[in-house]
Design a protein around this motif. Structure first.
Motif, PDB file in Angstrom:
ATOM      1  N   TRP A  10      -9.637  -9.471   1.974  1.00  0.00           N
ATOM      2  CA  TRP A  10      -9.142 -10.805   1.620  1.00  0.00           C
ATOM      3  C   TRP A  10      -8.017 -11.265   2.534  1.00  0.00           C
ATOM      4  CZ3 TRP A  10     -11.830 -13.962  -1.241  1.00  0.00           C
ATOM      5  CH2 TRP A  10     -12.763 -13.424  -2.159  1.00  0.00           C
ATOM      6  N   SER A  11      -7.146 -10.383   2.967  1.00  0.00           N
ATOM      7  CA  SER A  11      -5.998 -10.832   3.742  1.00  0.00           C
ATOM      8  C   SER A  11      -5.728  -9.973   4.970  1.00  0.00           C
ATOM      9  CB  SER A  11      -4.753 -10.833   2.853  1.00  0.00           C
ATOM     10  OG  SER A  11      -4.513  -9.534   2.355  1.00  0.00           O
ATOM     11  N   ARG A  12      -6.651  -9.055   5.310  1.00  0.00           N
ATOM     12  CA  ARG A  12      -6.389  -8.127   6.411  1.00  0.00           C
ATOM     13  C   ARG A  12      -7.455  -8.128   7.481  1.00  0.00           C
ATOM     14  NH1 ARG A  12      -5.594  -2.462   3.506  1.00  0.00           N
ATOM     15  NH2 ARG A  12      -5.657  -1.821   5.692  1.00  0.00           N
ATOM     16  N   GLY A  13      -8.397  -9.045   7.411  1.00  0.00           N
ATOM     17  CA  GLY A  13      -9.478  -9.016   8.379  1.00  0.00           C
ATOM     18  C   GLY A  13     -10.429  -7.874   8.087  1.00  0.00           C
ATOM     19  N   ASP A  14     -11.047  -7.351   9.130  1.00  0.00           N
ATOM     20  CA  ASP A  14     -12.031  -6.287   8.952  1.00  0.00           C
ATOM     21  C   ASP A  14     -11.371  -4.912   8.919  1.00  0.00           C
ATOM     22  OD1 ASP A  14     -14.799  -7.744  10.860  1.00  0.00           O
ATOM     23  OD2 ASP A  14     -14.003  -8.151   8.859  1.00  0.00           O
ATOM     24  N   LEU A  15     -11.908  -4.047   8.090  1.00  0.00           N
ATOM     25  CA  LEU A  15     -11.383  -2.695   7.918  1.00  0.00           C
ATOM     26  C   LEU A  15     -12.528  -1.707   7.992  1.00  0.00           C
ATOM     27  CD1 LEU A  15      -8.941  -0.874   7.110  1.00  0.00           C
ATOM     28  CD2 LEU A  15      -9.673  -1.183   4.736  1.00  0.00           C
ATOM     29  N   GLU A  16     -12.408  -0.705   8.836  1.00  0.00           N
ATOM     30  CA  GLU A  16     -13.430   0.342   8.925  1.00  0.00           C
ATOM     31  C   GLU A  16     -13.044   1.477   7.981  1.00  0.00           C
ATOM     32  OE1 GLU A  16     -13.848   2.406  12.664  1.00  0.00           O
ATOM     33  OE2 GLU A  16     -15.972   2.779  12.295  1.00  0.00           O
ATOM     34  N   VAL A  17     -14.018   1.925   7.199  1.00  0.00           N
ATOM     35  CA  VAL A  17     -13.772   2.932   6.176  1.00  0.00           C
ATOM     36  C   VAL A  17     -14.774   4.069   6.308  1.00  0.00           C
ATOM     37  CG1 VAL A  17     -13.441   3.297   3.697  1.00  0.00           C
ATOM     38  CG2 VAL A  17     -13.062   1.042   4.660  1.00  0.00           C
ATOM     39  N   TRP A  18     -14.319   5.287   5.994  1.00  0.00           N
ATOM     40  CA  TRP A  18     -15.172   6.472   6.022  1.00  0.00           C
ATOM     41  C   TRP A  18     -15.225   7.115   4.634  1.00  0.00           C
ATOM     42  CZ3 TRP A  18     -17.943   8.017  10.242  1.00  0.00           C
ATOM     43  CH2 TRP A  18     -17.608   7.442  11.474  1.00  0.00           C
ATOM     44  N   GLY A  19     -16.366   7.673   4.319  1.00  0.00           N
ATOM     45  CA  GLY A  19     -16.485   8.471   3.110  1.00  0.00           C
ATOM     46  C   GLY A  19     -15.969   9.875   3.349  1.00  0.00           C
ATOM     47  N   GLN A  20     -15.988  10.676   2.279  1.00  0.00           N
ATOM     48  CA  GLN A  20     -15.432  12.019   2.363  1.00  0.00           C
ATOM     49  C   GLN A  20     -16.414  13.025   2.959  1.00  0.00           C
ATOM     50  OE1 GLN A  20     -16.731  10.712  -0.312  1.00  0.00           O
ATOM     51  NE2 GLN A  20     -17.985  12.288  -1.294  1.00  0.00           N
ATOM     52  N   GLY A  21     -17.651  12.649   3.072  1.00  0.00           N
ATOM     53  CA  GLY A  21     -18.668  13.519   3.656  1.00  0.00           C
ATOM     54  C   GLY A  21     -19.458  14.272   2.601  1.00  0.00           C
ATOM     55  N   THR A  22     -20.732  14.484   2.890  1.00  0.00           N
ATOM     56  CA  THR A  22     -21.584  15.279   2.018  1.00  0.00           C
ATOM     57  C   THR A  22     -22.367  16.263   2.895  1.00  0.00           C
ATOM     58  OG1 THR A  22     -23.258  15.177   0.261  1.00  0.00           O
ATOM     59  CG2 THR A  22     -23.487  13.584   2.047  1.00  0.00           C
ATOM     60  N   LEU A  23     -22.423  17.503   2.438  1.00  0.00           N
ATOM     61  CA  LEU A  23     -23.012  18.564   3.251  1.00  0.00           C
ATOM     62  C   LEU A  23     -24.518  18.640   3.057  1.00  0.00           C
ATOM     63  CD1 LEU A  23     -22.664  21.034   5.119  1.00  0.00           C
ATOM     64  CD2 LEU A  23     -22.219  22.401   3.062  1.00  0.00           C
ATOM     65  N   VAL A  24     -25.225  18.677   4.171  1.00  0.00           N
ATOM     66  CA  VAL A  24     -26.673  18.870   4.169  1.00  0.00           C
ATOM     67  C   VAL A  24     -26.966  20.161   4.929  1.00  0.00           C
ATOM     68  CG1 VAL A  24     -28.882  17.996   5.011  1.00  0.00           C
ATOM     69  CG2 VAL A  24     -27.211  16.416   4.014  1.00  0.00           C
ATOM     70  N   ILE A  25     -27.658  21.069   4.267  1.00  0.00           N
ATOM     71  CA  ILE A  25     -28.043  22.334   4.894  1.00  0.00           C
ATOM     72  C   ILE A  25     -29.559  22.442   4.853  1.00  0.00           C
ATOM     73  CG2 ILE A  25     -27.886  24.847   4.807  1.00  0.00           C
ATOM     74  CD1 ILE A  25     -25.184  24.523   3.427  1.00  0.00           C
ATOM     75  N   VAL A  26     -30.152  22.632   6.022  1.00  0.00           N
ATOM     76  CA  VAL A  26     -31.596  22.777   6.130  1.00  0.00           C
ATOM     77  C   VAL A  26     -31.898  24.203   6.566  1.00  0.00           C
ATOM     78  CG1 VAL A  26     -33.716  21.888   7.141  1.00  0.00           C
ATOM     79  CG2 VAL A  26     -31.765  20.348   6.780  1.00  0.00           C
ATOM     80  N   SER A  27     -32.569  24.942   5.696  1.00  0.00           N
ATOM     81  CA  SER A  27     -32.879  26.342   6.001  1.00  0.00           C
ATOM     82  C   SER A  27     -34.232  26.450   6.684  1.00  0.00           C
ATOM     83  CB  SER A  27     -32.864  27.167   4.720  1.00  0.00           C
ATOM     84  OG  SER A  27     -33.879  26.720   3.843  1.00  0.00           O
ATOM     85  N   SER A  28     -34.340  27.413   7.560  1.00  0.00           N
ATOM     86  CA  SER A  28     -35.599  27.597   8.301  1.00  0.00           C
ATOM     87  C   SER A  28     -36.552  28.527   7.563  1.00  0.00           C
ATOM     88  CB  SER A  28     -35.292  28.165   9.682  1.00  0.00           C
ATOM     89  OG  SER A  28     -34.572  29.368   9.576  1.00  0.00           O
TER      90      SER A  28
END
Length: 120
Positions: free
Chosen positions: A102-120
């Motif tokens: 509303w009063s600061r223009g554009d803001l870039e934001v990041w999430g906290q991350g989610t772990l993805v593990i792919v097993s072979s």
């Protein structure tokens, strides 16, 4: 203030699928571009996929044809459908968004991350 909350990570066997979700909340005018990045152990964070508010998408070459990014603008939510997962997709996946405030223009934001593990 804008918060991104991710969900959907986990452990999956190679060839399997996962769907990540990321919801933005807070006091903003609009959410513009949204995207997913990932960071594997010992590597730099890299772009996986991005989507504009109008639905234009772009993908990393390594995930084209396997991953699909989509969004629900009404719910300020972005999704990442990941199919045919490979062990090299193992990483922490981060949601990213650009919010018009509303009063600061554009803001870039990041999430906290989610772990993805792919097993072979």
């Amino acid at each position: 203030q804008v918060q991104l909350v991710e969900s959907g990570g986990g452990l999956v066997q190679a060839g399997g699928s996962l769907r990540l979700s990321c919801a933005a909340s807070g006091r903003f005018v609009s959410i513009n571009d949204m995207g997913w990045y990932r960071q594997a152990p010992g590597k730099q964070r890299e772009l996986v996929a991005r989507i504009t508010s109008g639905g234009i998408t772009n993908y990393a070459d390594s995930v084209k044809g396997r991953f699909t990014i989509s969004r629900d603008n009404a719910k300020s939510t972005v999704f990442l459908q990941m199919n045919s997962l490979k062990p090299e997709d193992t990483a922490v996946y981060y949601c990213n968004a650009v919010a018009t405030m509303w009063s600061r223009g554009d803001l870039e934001v990041w999430g906290q991350g989610t772990l993805v593990i792919v097993s072979s």
